[in-house]
Enzyme design. Structure first.
Site, PDB file in Angstrom:
ATOM      1  N   VAL A   1      31.979  61.004  59.760  1.00 23.93           N
ATOM      2  CA  VAL A   1      31.384  61.280  58.456  1.00 23.93           C
ATOM      3  C   VAL A   1      32.383  60.840  57.395  1.00 23.93           C
ATOM      4  CG1 VAL A   1      30.198  62.967  57.027  1.00 23.93           C
ATOM      5  CG2 VAL A   1      30.287  63.299  59.512  1.00 23.93           C
TER       6      VAL A   1
ATOM      7  N   THR B   1      28.345  61.603  46.762  1.00 24.25           N
ATOM      8  CA  THR B   1      27.557  62.822  46.531  1.00 24.25           C
ATOM      9  C   THR B   1      27.973  63.955  47.466  1.00 24.25           C
ATOM     10  OG1 THR B   1      25.861  62.352  48.177  1.00 24.25           O
ATOM     11  CG2 THR B   1      25.584  61.322  46.005  1.00 24.25           C
TER      12      THR B   1
ATOM     13  N   ALA C   1      25.385  62.312  62.335  1.00 25.88           N
ATOM     14  CA  ALA C   1      26.094  63.511  62.783  1.00 25.88           C
ATOM     15  C   ALA C   1      25.200  64.745  62.763  1.00 25.88           C
ATOM     16  CB  ALA C   1      27.333  63.741  61.919  1.00 25.88           C
TER      17      ALA C   1
ATOM     18  N   PHE D   1      25.649  56.253  62.972  1.00 26.12           N
ATOM     19  CA  PHE D   1      26.169  56.113  61.604  1.00 26.12           C
ATOM     20  C   PHE D   1      27.679  55.817  61.719  1.00 26.12           C
ATOM     21  CE2 PHE D   1      26.647  56.899  57.185  1.00 26.12           C
ATOM     22  CZ  PHE D   1      25.394  57.088  56.616  1.00 26.12           C
TER      23      PHE D   1
ATOM     24  N   HIS E   1      26.323  65.147  49.738  1.00 26.37           N
ATOM     25  CA  HIS E   1      25.785  64.989  51.093  1.00 26.37           C
ATOM     26  C   HIS E   1      26.904  65.016  52.148  1.00 26.37           C
ATOM     27  CE1 HIS E   1      22.605  64.136  53.876  1.00 26.37           C
ATOM     28  NE2 HIS E   1      23.171  63.017  54.293  1.00 26.37           N
TER      29      HIS E   1
ATOM     30  N   ARG F   1      42.237  57.116  63.213  1.00 27.27           N
ATOM     31  CA  ARG F   1      41.921  58.148  64.205  1.00 27.27           C
ATOM     32  C   ARG F   1      41.038  57.635  65.341  1.00 27.27           C
ATOM     33  NH1 ARG F   1      43.210  59.724  59.525  1.00 27.27           N
ATOM     34  NH2 ARG F   1      44.211  61.733  59.135  1.00 27.27           N
TER      35      ARG F   1
ATOM     36  N   GLU G   1      22.241  64.940  63.685  1.00 27.09           N
ATOM     37  CA  GLU G   1      21.377  64.963  64.882  1.00 27.09           C
ATOM     38  C   GLU G   1      22.170  65.321  66.144  1.00 27.09           C
ATOM     39  OE1 GLU G   1      20.891  62.404  62.412  1.00 27.09           O
ATOM     40  OE2 GLU G   1      19.312  63.788  61.801  1.00 27.09           O
TER      41      GLU G   1
END
Ligand code: INI
Length: 155
Positions: free
Chosen positions: A81, A86, A56, A22, A88, A127, A58
């Site tokens: 992330v 939302t 993340a 992701f 989530h 980053r 997993e």
């Protein structure tokens, strides 16, 4: 009183990089930064494995399975992330960090957390090898230092 420090020589260490696909534009850069930092601190390139998982969430279960093999001195978690519309985002940030913290306490393998939690792609890019450095490299070096500090203090 004795003070112990972890030196930054990674010779002989075996490291697993557990990476989430992701936002892989970012995570690929974290992985490259981590690998480069490890090799520049003496870790043999052949002793660094990279395992890709979907997201993340997993990372902690994969890290747990890798720690259980006994093949690694450190597990370095790398992910990104990014805030969406939302709740989530909070779930993924908090649960991935909680899972890694719990694993770190339950295993003898050193676990470091390089899962970025950011609001924007710009913050992530900063980053991942630009103006705020490379967090993948930072957490890889944190793993070397922690292993050597623990070894020094418990020898
Ligand atoms: N996983 C990430 O690694 N980064 C994200 O930004 C993200 N967002 O925003 O949803 C994300 N979600 C997926 C999650 O980690 C799991 O892969 C999924 O829920 C399946 O368990």
């Amino acid at each position: 009183m004795t003070t112990f420090h972890g030196h930054m020589n990674g010779q002989g260490l075996r490291v697993a990089l557990v990476c989430s696909r992701f936002n892989d534009l970012i995570v690929g850069r974290l992985e490259a930064g981590a690998r480069d930092a490890l090799v520049r601190h003496g870790v043999d390139e052949t002793q660094i494995d990279t395992v890709w998982v979907p997201g993340a969430l997993e990372i902690p279960p994969a890290a747990k399975a890798l720690a259980a093999t006994g093949r690694y001195d450190a597990i370095v978690a790398l992910g990104a992330v990014m805030r969406g519309a939302t709740y989530h985002f909070e779930v993924v940030c908090n649960q991935s960090a909680a899972g890694l913290t719990r694993l770190a306490l339950e295993t003898d393998v050193v676990v470091t957390n390089g899962i970025l939690t950011v609001d924007t792609m710009d913050q992530a890019l900063e980053r991942a090898g630009s103006k705020a450095g490379n967090k993948g490299a930072d957490v890889a070096l944190a793993a070397i230092e922690t292993i050597n500090a623990i070894r020094a203090a418990t020898a």
